[in-house]
Design an enzyme around this catalytic site. Sequence first.
Site, PDB file in Angstrom:
ATOM      1  N   ASN A  57       5.981  11.050   0.241  1.00 25.72           N
ATOM      2  CA  ASN A  57       6.392  10.547   1.554  1.00 25.72           C
ATOM      3  C   ASN A  57       6.471  11.716   2.521  1.00 25.72           C
ATOM      4  OD1 ASN A  57       7.477   9.233   3.740  1.00 25.72           O
ATOM      5  ND2 ASN A  57       9.229   8.374   2.656  1.00 25.72           N
TER       6      ASN A  57
ATOM      7  N   ASN B 216       7.658   6.456   9.296  1.00 27.14           N
ATOM      8  CA  ASN B 216       6.786   5.274   9.292  1.00 27.14           C
ATOM      9  C   ASN B 216       7.031   4.353   8.094  1.00 27.14           C
ATOM     10  OD1 ASN B 216       5.471   6.437   7.068  1.00 27.14           O
ATOM     11  ND2 ASN B 216       3.804   7.278   8.290  1.00 27.14           N
ATOM     12  N   ASP B 217       8.122   4.566   7.372  1.00 29.25           N
ATOM     13  CA  ASP B 217       8.351   3.811   6.135  1.00 29.25           C
ATOM     14  C   ASP B 217       8.426   2.300   6.345  1.00 29.25           C
ATOM     15  OD1 ASP B 217       8.398   6.209   4.861  1.00 29.25           O
ATOM     16  OD2 ASP B 217      10.515   6.175   4.312  1.00 29.25           O
TER      17      ASP B 217
ATOM     18  N   GLY C 174       7.170   4.201   0.404  1.00 27.59           N
ATOM     19  CA  GLY C 174       7.118   5.091   1.551  1.00 27.59           C
ATOM     20  C   GLY C 174       6.107   6.217   1.494  1.00 27.59           C
TER      21      GLY C 174
ATOM     22  N   ASP D  58       2.649   8.171   1.915  1.00 25.36           N
ATOM     23  CA  ASP D  58       1.767   8.004   3.071  1.00 25.36           C
ATOM     24  C   ASP D  58       0.689   9.088   3.108  1.00 25.36           C
ATOM     25  OD1 ASP D  58       3.252  10.258   3.895  1.00 25.36           O
ATOM     26  OD2 ASP D  58       4.568   9.053   5.176  1.00 25.36           O
TER      27      ASP D  58
ATOM     28  N   ASP E  45     -13.809  -2.008  -5.603  1.00 25.57           N
ATOM     29  CA  ASP E  45     -12.940  -2.846  -6.418  1.00 25.57           C
ATOM     30  C   ASP E  45     -13.659  -4.124  -6.847  1.00 25.57           C
ATOM     31  OD1 ASP E  45     -10.112  -3.438  -7.332  1.00 25.57           O
ATOM     32  OD2 ASP E  45     -10.434  -5.156  -6.008  1.00 25.57           O
TER      33      ASP E  45
ATOM     34  N   GLU F 130     -16.264  -1.016  -9.927  1.00 24.94           N
ATOM     35  CA  GLU F 130     -15.390  -1.451 -11.014  1.00 24.94           C
ATOM     36  C   GLU F 130     -16.046  -2.635 -11.722  1.00 24.94           C
ATOM     37  OE1 GLU F 130     -10.768  -2.770 -11.804  1.00 24.94           O
ATOM     38  OE2 GLU F 130     -11.801  -3.522 -10.018  1.00 24.94           O
TER      39      GLU F 130
END
Length: 611
Positions: free
Chosen positions: A131, A136-137, A156, A158, A323, A352
């Site tokens: 974090n 910006n959490d 949190g 980032d 993905d 994947e």
Amino acid sequence: MKKLLYILLFSCSFTFAQADRVEPPFWYAGMHNPELQILFYGKNIAQYTTTVSNNVVIKNVVKTENPNYVFVTIDTKNVPASELTFSFKNKNKVAFTQKYSLKARKANSAQRASYDSSDMMYLIMPDRFANGNPANDSEKSTTEKVKRDNPNGRHGGDIEGIIKNLDYIKELGATAVWVTPLCEDNDARGSYHGYGQSDVYKIDPRYGTNEDYLRLSAEVKKKGMKLVLDYVTNHWGAEHWMYKDLPTYDWVHQFPGYSQSNYRMATQFDSNASAVDKRQCVDGWFVPSMPDLNQSNPLVLNYLTQNAIWWIEYAELDGFRVDTYSYNDKEGISKWTKAITDEYPYFNIAGEVWMNDQAQMAYWQKDSKIGAIQSYNSHLPTVMDFTGMDALAGAFNEDDAGWDKGMFRMYNNYVNDFLYPNVNNLLIFAENHDTGRFNEIYKNDFKKYQMAMALLATVRGIPQLYYGSEIGMAGDKGKGDGDIRHDFPGGWAGDANNAFTKAGRNAQQQQYFDFTSKLFTWRKNKEVIHTGKTTQYLPDNNVYVYFRHNDKETVMVAINNSAEAKTFKTARFTESIKTHKSGKDVLTGKTVDVSAEVTMEPKSVLVLELN
């Protein structure tokens, strides 16, 4: 009064239908494919006719059953970087205009290099890594707020946290950084993983801004590393702005409404598969919160293709990991992949393809002879070696090899390398963010970690390390995804233990880190490992020996997976050892005599540069 009425009417004419969204928000001049499909979205915007300035040719205009969309395709061939103006007219009167930028590309953008077998890729789940900016959490425009004591909530981490710890990643020997999705995911729960995206042109504000992502890209390059974006073609999140107001009914797969995938990806190529089973796999939703995108719809496919290319240009990206690659419409994903690699011939994309059969995985690699049986080519350069992961997850707890246990699991995995068009373009790993933690499976047995990592660092392919393994982090998949996605110690102010620094690591963390860093730093400059040939020998008494070799070098790897010390004669390996008499162990620096026999401690590994 008349003046006031005129002002009101004038205002209404400009607000009745405006482009609330324009996607891509801008584009680039001089692209290989000159056709650009621009989505304009606004209330009843389809009632207008569209023109564009600068003598740019409009190739096509598509209006759908939803009047809030119009898709305008223009030809950008020979159009220089410039500012275009789109005019939206009603009965030849301009209702409003929309500026649109064609930007200049960076020099040699199309020829950008990508990751390959010379790289080691470090996988980060950003919410759980560090974090760097607590402010910006719990961003006000997004639903889920930070709750660090919830294993499945947002914690949190980032972009700033990643930037601040790039030196740590580089010290590990990593040369590429794969970050799980960073685009906005506005789900009410579980949004931290990022795979239910709600806006694919915007970085989630709880991670930072688009500009922060550009800064991450620049800082990664300054450290001599590469940035890999985790792209999702198969689905979005149910909070995606477009799902709230679908352009077309078939933008997502409907049955009608929701129906879940059966996850049986083999139906994609099973010549005996029923149509209903195949459809349920490909068109079924991954989970209820992830609408399944319809890549067979040309509008959808163009949207996804342009979004991917936009991020490459905009953020100066070095590669993708995709993905759930094999859940997509296979013809559509093939076109998507080819369009990207046509624009960027050296750009690597790892898909994947989570299957437990090598022939089925090989089907999905570019130029596969297996796929060619059905006249199919995915154009996908790299597939993920899930069978190798499965073997690593069982081999080191089996002290006796028998016929097919212990090191025979590893040997048998590489026996089938002939199935792949390009074995060097396999992403190899012991774990990732969706699997059981390696150190949990093996109860933090350091010797077993050493054997597994030495193997990953010396066999063919592109090794990938999951964040935290290098300090002994564990986690039980049986307790849920949150337990395999723990916070990295030291990533948050006030953490009792800061494993990002040598001073902050405990003895176990330092032991793991030193070994991992030494091994992968050595690998960086070893061409014989990156592209050399492999010769492997049948395991004997659970001792597995293989060689990586080219015209200049030979590396001998010996793994004693037995619980007992083993001595083995080296005459059997004469074709690989040749005239070499000794080798320097990369891990200890000691010289080992290989002229007659070698003795190894229980559960140990030798990585010998032969002299």
